[in-house]
Design a protein around this motif. Structure first.
Motif, mmCIF file in Angstrom:
data_model
loop_
_atom_site.group_PDB
_atom_site.id
_atom_site.type_symbol
_atom_site.label_atom_id
_atom_site.label_comp_id
_atom_site.label_asym_id
_atom_site.label_seq_id
_atom_site.Cartn_x
_atom_site.Cartn_y
_atom_site.Cartn_z
ATOM 1 N N ASP A 24 0.866 -1.239 0.033
ATOM 2 C CA ASP A 24 0.130 -0.123 0.058
ATOM 3 C C ASP A 24 1.023 1.346 -0.066
ATOM 4 O OD1 ASP A 24 -2.140 1.733 0.139
ATOM 5 O OD2 ASP A 24 -2.158 1.662 2.289
ATOM 6 N N PHE A 25 0.874 1.890 -1.336
ATOM 7 C CA PHE A 25 1.795 3.336 -1.310
ATOM 8 C C PHE A 25 0.779 4.498 -0.974
ATOM 9 C CE2 PHE A 25 3.521 -0.269 -4.160
ATOM 10 C CZ PHE A 25 4.628 0.019 -3.225
ATOM 11 N N THR A 26 1.012 5.364 -0.248
ATOM 12 C CA THR A 26 0.496 6.539 -0.001
ATOM 13 C C THR A 26 0.342 7.558 -1.020
ATOM 14 O OG1 THR A 26 1.212 6.655 2.361
ATOM 15 C CG2 THR A 26 0.325 8.519 1.693
ATOM 16 N N GLN A 27 1.672 7.664 -1.744
ATOM 17 C CA GLN A 27 1.802 8.519 -2.979
ATOM 18 C C GLN A 27 1.771 7.668 -4.383
ATOM 19 O OE1 GLN A 27 4.396 11.634 -3.007
ATOM 20 N NE2 GLN A 27 3.821 12.288 -0.743
ATOM 21 N N GLU A 28 2.747 6.947 -4.669
ATOM 22 C CA GLU A 28 2.861 6.304 -5.676
ATOM 23 C C GLU A 28 3.725 4.826 -5.452
ATOM 24 O OE1 GLU A 28 6.303 8.188 -8.454
ATOM 25 O OE2 GLU A 28 4.750 9.403 -8.239
ATOM 26 N N ASP A 29 3.468 4.106 -6.257
ATOM 27 C CA ASP A 29 4.288 2.825 -6.519
ATOM 28 C C ASP A 29 5.723 3.177 -7.081
ATOM 29 O OD1 ASP A 29 5.357 0.257 -6.765
ATOM 30 O OD2 ASP A 29 3.527 -0.712 -7.548
ATOM 31 N N GLY A 64 1.978 8.210 6.779
ATOM 32 C CA GLY A 64 2.603 7.694 5.626
ATOM 33 C C GLY A 64 2.921 6.137 5.884
ATOM 34 N N GLU A 65 3.489 5.427 4.831
ATOM 35 C CA GLU A 65 3.824 4.101 5.094
ATOM 36 C C GLU A 65 5.080 3.828 4.819
ATOM 37 O OE1 GLU A 65 -0.334 3.229 5.138
ATOM 38 O OE2 GLU A 65 1.295 1.806 5.117
ATOM 39 N N ASN A 86 11.075 1.503 0.950
ATOM 40 C CA ASN A 86 10.125 2.464 0.537
ATOM 41 C C ASN A 86 9.336 3.322 1.715
ATOM 42 O OD1 ASN A 86 9.198 4.336 -1.794
ATOM 43 N ND2 ASN A 86 7.393 3.555 -1.324
ATOM 44 N N ASP A 88 6.847 6.739 2.113
ATOM 45 C CA ASP A 88 6.415 7.754 1.517
ATOM 46 C C ASP A 88 5.228 8.211 2.682
ATOM 47 O OD1 ASP A 88 4.621 5.795 1.157
ATOM 48 O OD2 ASP A 88 4.361 6.523 -0.752
ATOM 49 N N CYS A 89 4.760 9.746 2.496
ATOM 50 C CA CYS A 89 3.689 10.137 3.270
ATOM 51 C C CYS A 89 2.999 10.900 2.192
ATOM 52 C CB CYS A 89 4.320 10.741 4.611
ATOM 53 S SG CYS A 89 5.144 12.006 4.138
ATOM 54 N N SER A 90 1.858 11.475 2.749
ATOM 55 C CA SER A 90 0.896 12.366 2.145
ATOM 56 C C SER A 90 1.392 13.697 2.253
ATOM 57 C CB SER A 90 -0.604 12.179 2.441
ATOM 58 O OG SER A 90 -0.848 12.470 3.906
#
Length: 90
Positions: A24-29, A64-65, A86, A88-90
């Motif tokens: 599960d990606f917050t922004q993009e894979d 984020g994740e 990886n 990422d956060c929003s």
């Protein structure tokens, strides 16, 4: 205002900590088609936890994740030297 925004973020998405399944990606894979590693397996996915009643908070940026991915063949062979991380956060 920040507290209201944060409360809305945490209410919209439950805490996620798991292995296996789909990332599960917050922004993009971040993975690319031409990647030689073929990172398809979730070794560990860490989402945020907000449980104010128990005083537990784990947060990766703003909801984020953090995700550790591995190739299926590497996982089967217990080869953990080619794991990708990886965050990422929003």
């Amino acid at each position: 205002m920040w507290d209201s925004f944060y409360e809305a973020l945490t209410a919209a998405k439950p805490a996620i900590i798991y292995y296996g399944g789909h990332p599960d990606f917050t922004q993009e894979d971040f993975r690319r088609e031409d990647d030689d590693l073929k990172l398809t397996e979730v070794l560990l996915q860490l989402g945020f936890i907000l449980d104010r009643e128990d005083g537990v908070e784990i947060c990766w940026g703003d909801a984020g994740e953090a995700c550790f991915l591995i190739a299926k063949d590497d996982l089967a062979a217990k080869r953990f030297d080619r794991v990708a991380y990886n965050w990422d956060c929003s």
